[in-house]
Design a protein around this motif. Sequence first.
Motif, short mmCIF file in Angstrom:
data_model
loop_
_atom_site.label_atom_id
_atom_site.label_comp_id
_atom_site.label_asym_id
_atom_site.label_seq_id
_atom_site.Cartn_x
_atom_site.Cartn_y
_atom_site.Cartn_z
N ASP A 216 0.85 -1.19 0.00
CA ASP A 216 0.00 0.00 0.00
C ASP A 216 0.89 1.24 0.00
O ASP A 216 1.29 1.73 1.05
N ARG B 103 -6.31 -1.94 -2.39
CA ARG B 103 -7.78 -1.91 -2.32
C ARG B 103 -8.40 -3.26 -2.65
O ARG B 103 -9.62 -3.38 -2.70
N GLU C 105 -8.48 -4.85 -5.47
CA GLU C 105 -9.25 -4.75 -6.71
C GLU C 105 -8.40 -5.11 -7.93
O GLU C 105 -8.76 -4.81 -9.06
#
Length: 443
Positions: free
Chosen positions: A211, A323, A325
């Motif tokens: 991240d 995220r 995704e």
Amino acid sequence: MKYMATYDLMETVRVTNQWLGASAKAMYSYPVFGLTANPLIQMTAAWGEVTERSFARMVAKPDWDIGSVVCDDGRDHLVKVVTEMEKPFGDLLRFEVHNREGKRRRVLLVAPMSGHYATLLRSTVVSLLPDCEVYVTDWHNARDIPVSEGKFDIEDYTLYLTDFMRHLGPDIHVIAICQPAPLALAATAYLAEEDPSAQPATLTLIGGPIDPGAAPTEVTDFGASVTMGQLEQYVIQRVGFKYAGAGRLVYPGLQQLTSFIAMNAETHANAFFNQIMAVAKGEAGDSNRHNKFYDEYLAVMDMTAEFYLSTVERVFKNREIARNEFEVAGKRVDISKITDVAVKTVEGAKDDISAPGQCVAALDLLTGLPDSKKANHLEPDAGHYGIFAGRSWRNNIRPLVLEFLDANSRNAADATGVSDTPGTAASTPSGSTSAASADRKSA
């Protein structure tokens, strides 16, 4: 800048500087200058020697240079580098130790593809060889790959990792260092759904940007300050006529190297001045500290344009891994599907590339994994390089990682008679502030 002439111009500048250095070294090494009292003669010859070596190294792939390793029996055993699996954009290498009984602990080192060759992990490999069967991903220089081989982006990179994991089997322990950490996590999650039996036994993520938004650095600030259009326009070039990949769109290694040096320009300038002085005084050896470091540091490789751009856009800007995704071949990769692969993160308190917080974020994404299979370690006073190849790695992190591998092996016999660091790994819940201290105590 997407012109072959621009790429060739950079290569022309490099070759010219290499030639100037070689010419200065040769000219001012003539015997006629031997009795000259002017120190400028020796200084110019020394400048030429350092300049020629520096610019020549920029296009040479370093050798692994691991001749032998001392094993449990106290003897030197020869080491041979064997290509285990060959693919267009990268190979899987195995370090074969001759006349040694095979080790049950098997480790796959996932090397970064961020401008340097996999040989950047040479000291990491050497430190693991006495106790492990070691494999490493060896990514190819994009300038040497013909356009006919097609594209290679982060999805292709992820699929390469899944192929390597499948080939090595479910007892493999994967250690991903820096750039590939988020993609190794994605590859494991991909296998969790597509081929659960091929998942590795453990996954260790060292200093990787899981991240990037968790802690800002110069790298993340750069990614946020430029648009994808600017990057594509100003840093992407076509490989010139000199190489097999002529016409391929790449992010050139020489351009990446310029950015590396600019970040610490004064430090590098002082290092080269001191080396020139040492050569002029006859005090510099061929394998002294300066040459050993810069022979590796200056050896850079091109990345495919699609890999570089997709990394910036999808990992740093859109934070698709963070995220949860991320998609591969149109299919969402769900990190929560990882349920039985033990995961450990390692960070350096003084890491200015992947700052503390970026890598440990992986544990929060593993919602399907029991806390008993999660661990993290924060190494005090360690920078980015130190957490996988420096003193901190050798003295503290390596023993902890080996303990973690043994404690979470799929076969209990894997930890028998192979480790010089017996014990149980410190496994702590995601985000636990006691994890680092627990790991340090076990060291």
